[in-house]
Each structure stands twice: as structure tokens, then as C-alpha cells.
Design an enzyme around this catalytic site. Structure first.
Site, PDB file in Angstrom:
ATOM      1  N   GLU A 112       0.830  38.186   3.538  1.00 36.29           N
ATOM      2  CA  GLU A 112      -0.273  38.117   4.496  1.00 36.29           C
ATOM      3  C   GLU A 112      -0.827  39.504   4.818  1.00 36.29           C
ATOM      4  OE1 GLU A 112       0.423  34.547   7.514  1.00 36.29           O
ATOM      5  OE2 GLU A 112       2.165  35.878   7.452  1.00 36.29           O
ATOM      6  N   ASN A 116       0.817  34.596  12.060  1.00 30.53           N
ATOM      7  CA  ASN A 116       0.565  36.029  12.164  1.00 30.53           C
ATOM      8  C   ASN A 116      -0.942  36.288  12.131  1.00 30.53           C
ATOM      9  OD1 ASN A 116       3.239  37.006  12.305  1.00 30.53           O
ATOM     10  ND2 ASN A 116       3.461  36.893  10.082  1.00 30.53           N
ATOM     11  N   SER A 160      11.063  41.705   7.290  1.00 34.96           N
ATOM     12  CA  SER A 160       9.738  41.211   7.643  1.00 34.96           C
ATOM     13  C   SER A 160       9.345  40.048   6.745  1.00 34.96           C
ATOM     14  CB  SER A 160       8.701  42.322   7.522  1.00 34.96           C
ATOM     15  OG  SER A 160       8.444  42.644   6.153  1.00 34.96           O
ATOM     16  N   GLY A 219       7.841  26.150   7.108  1.00 39.25           N
ATOM     17  CA  GLY A 219       8.685  27.235   6.635  1.00 39.25           C
ATOM     18  C   GLY A 219       9.653  27.620   7.739  1.00 39.25           C
ATOM     19  N   LYS A 224       1.279  41.644  19.103  1.00 32.61           N
ATOM     20  CA  LYS A 224       2.121  41.166  17.998  1.00 32.61           C
ATOM     21  C   LYS A 224       1.606  41.709  16.665  1.00 32.61           C
ATOM     22  CE  LYS A 224       4.986  38.642  15.544  1.00 32.61           C
ATOM     23  NZ  LYS A 224       4.767  37.197  15.405  1.00 32.61           N
ATOM     24  N   GLY A 258       8.079  27.203  11.403  1.00 32.94           N
ATOM     25  CA  GLY A 258       7.848  25.794  11.697  1.00 32.94           C
ATOM     26  C   GLY A 258       9.132  24.999  11.811  1.00 32.94           C
TER      27      GLY A 258
END
Length: 303
Positions: free
Chosen positions: A260, A102, A247, A9, A178, A12
Site C-alpha cells: 500500500e 490504512n 509492518s 486478513g 496514524k 479483519g
């Protein structure tokens, strides 16, 4: 070096594209529409400092990780175990798998199903897929890894590709730092469908973010995690360094995809419950995002 990207995605494709541009043999493993476009025209890498069409391999099959010395594992947190099982039979015995995901527990979950070394990487990049085979970079791009992954060849290849890399003795704390940024921004950006710069201008938003940060820090402290740096200042600066970024949760909801959120605010909620730390603001944000998802995916409402 031969490199594979599992889950090509936005994240990546950005890092895979940067490494391919530096001369490494990179294979992106992703969705059919992106794979078809990349095979046909290459990857369009549209960054803040340059635009380039990068030639690399692309595949829809997890078996394409075969022979790779480095695997960038970039799937959604919800798909960690299933994607790990898909690549497990094809990984080289000496492959290093870097989890660019994440959340804080993906590398641990992935390692449970693989014999090869798995290490977490903390990702700070604002990027999106602007179309098939087109990755748009909005800002930053650094990675943080632990000493266990900091082989000389790994450090050298990222830095030579223009990817800032920090080696930290406290990578767990960096993962939590993070996570806290994500908990502060992701749900609010998703619910409002606003980029970070406009989001923080909303009435009461900074106060809500401050409450989220306080809860997350309390859970981290109860878990014995040392979160490095000035977390509150880091949260404030995100809106300055990534003002146009939506986001990942906002992008998921806008595209009608599951998010997520269970591995962000939901993770803090669960850990807080286990450790006896109240997390009411995280609970509300998690609940609201799940309600939006349930409205769009009724079959998931009971999950």
C-alpha cells in the site's frame, strides 16, 4: 448484530473474531485458504491475553455482506473501489460501513460508490495471519471513530467485545496521525525486513524517522489538518508497544504481494507536491519500496 467483514486478513479476522466471540453473528469474506480453514475448524484467535477457537461463518463471495447491519471494510487501499463495487449490490439499505484501512482517503473513495453510510475508523493493532484461519495478535487493538459512526449500539458492541473505542471530533486528524506512524515505520521495516523494536536500533534510523515525521506534519499543516497529540512521541512509543511487529508493507514484500506504499509515503508525496511542500525523504522511501516491488512484479514497474 449481524456483521460482515469484507477483506478478512489479519485486521479483519482480529476484529471479526473478537465480535464473534462476544456473541455476534459474523461472516468473514476472504481468501480461499482462510475460508476453507475457518469453515473446517473455526478461527484460531491467538491474542496476548487469551487463545480461543471462534466459530463463525466464512465465505469467498462479496455477496455474503447481504443482510449485515455493520460491515467492516478491511481490504487493501489499492482495492477500495473494486471491492466497494463488489459489495454494493448486496448491501442492506441501512448498513453502516466502517473503513478499517490504512491511509486517509479510503472512506471518501468508498463513499463515492455506495449509497450506504461509510465512516472511517482509525486502527491501532499489531496483528498478522500466522497461517490459514490463524490470526496472531501482537499488541494493542483500539479503534478511533468519528461522531457520525458513534451510534449507541455500535459503541456498545465494540466495548462489550473487549475492543477499546474512542470517539473523536477530529477523526481526519486521527487518520493523519496514524498515516504518519505508517510513513515512519512501514517502508523502513519493509526494506530492512525488521520488526519495529530492532528497526529503531539501527544507526541513523531515528533521524530518518524524524525527517519523515517533519515532512508529514508540514504537509498536514498545509492541508489545514490539525494532527492531535505529540506525533514524535507517538512514533517513538510504537517500537516500545509493538516491538515484534513487522509492518504490513514488510509482510507484503516478504510474501511477494503488492503493498500500500502509494497510499502511505506516496500519498504524502503527492499531497506535498500539490501543496508546494517538499517531501524528499518520503520520496526516497516510496521510490525504494516501488523498486523492490518492480523487481518482484515486473509488469507493475510502469504503474
Amino acid at each position: 448484530m449481524k456483521i460482515a467483514v469484507m477483506g478478512a486478513g489479519a485486521v479483519g479476522c482480529y476484529y471479526g473474531g473478537m465480535l464473534a466471540r462476544a456473541g455476534h453473528a459474523v461472516t468473514l469474506i476472504g481468501r480461499p485458504q482462510h475460508v476453507a480453514a475457518i469453515r473446517r475448524e473455526g478461527l484460531w484467535l491467538d491474542t496476548q491475553s487469551f487463545q480461543a477457537r471462534v466459530e463463525l461463518d466464512a465465505s469467498e463471495s462479496p455477496s455474503a455482506v447481504a443482510g449485515a447491519q455493520l460491515v467492516l471494510f478491511c481490504v487493501k487501499s489499492t482495492d477500495t473501489e473494486s471491492a466497494g463495487a463488489q459489495i454494493a449490490p448486496h448491501l442492506a439499505a441501512d448498513a453502516l460501513v466502517l473503513s478499517l484501512q490504512n491511509g486517509v482517503d479510503n472512506a471518501e473513495r468508498l463513499q463515492a460508490g455506495l449509497r450506504q453510510q461509510v465512516a472511517p475508523a482509525v486502527v491501532y493493532v499489531a496483528t498478522e495471519m500466522a497461517g490459514p484461519g490463524h490470526v496472531k495478535h501482537h499488541g494493542r487493538g483500539e479503534l478511533v471513530i468519528g461522531p457520525e459512526a458513534a451510534r449507541d449500539d455500535i459503541v456498545a458492541l465494540f466495548r462489550a467485545a473487549g475492543v477499546p473505542l474512542q470517539v473523536s471530533d477530529n477523526v481526519v486528524g486521527a487518520l493523519w496521525a496514524k498515516l504518519i506512524l505508517n510513513c515512519a515505520y512501514n517502508a523502513l521495516s519493509a526494506l530492512a525486513q525488521l520488526p519495529y523494536g530492532r528497526l529503531v536500533q539501527g544507526v541513523g534510523v531515528e533521524a530518518v524517522m524524524a525527517d519523515v515525521v517533519q515532512e508529514c506534519l508540514a504537509v498536514a499543516a498545509a492541508a489545514g489538518v490539525d494532527v492531535p497529540g505529540d506525533t514524535r512521541e507517538a512514533v517513538r512509543r510504537i517500537a516500545l508497544t509493538m516491538p515484534t511487529q513487522f509492518s504490513s508493507t514488510a509482510q507484503d514484500l516478504a510474501r511477494g504481494k503488492p503493498s500500500e506504499i502509494d497510499h502511505l509515503n506516496g500519498y504524502v508525496l503527492r499531497r506535498g507536491a500539490a501543496l508546494g511542500v517538499p517531501t524528499p525523504v518520503n520520496r526516497v522511501l516510496h521510490t525504494l519500496v516501488r523498486l523492490v516491488e518492480a523487481g518482484r512484479h515486473p509488469a507493475q514497474a510502469a504503474v
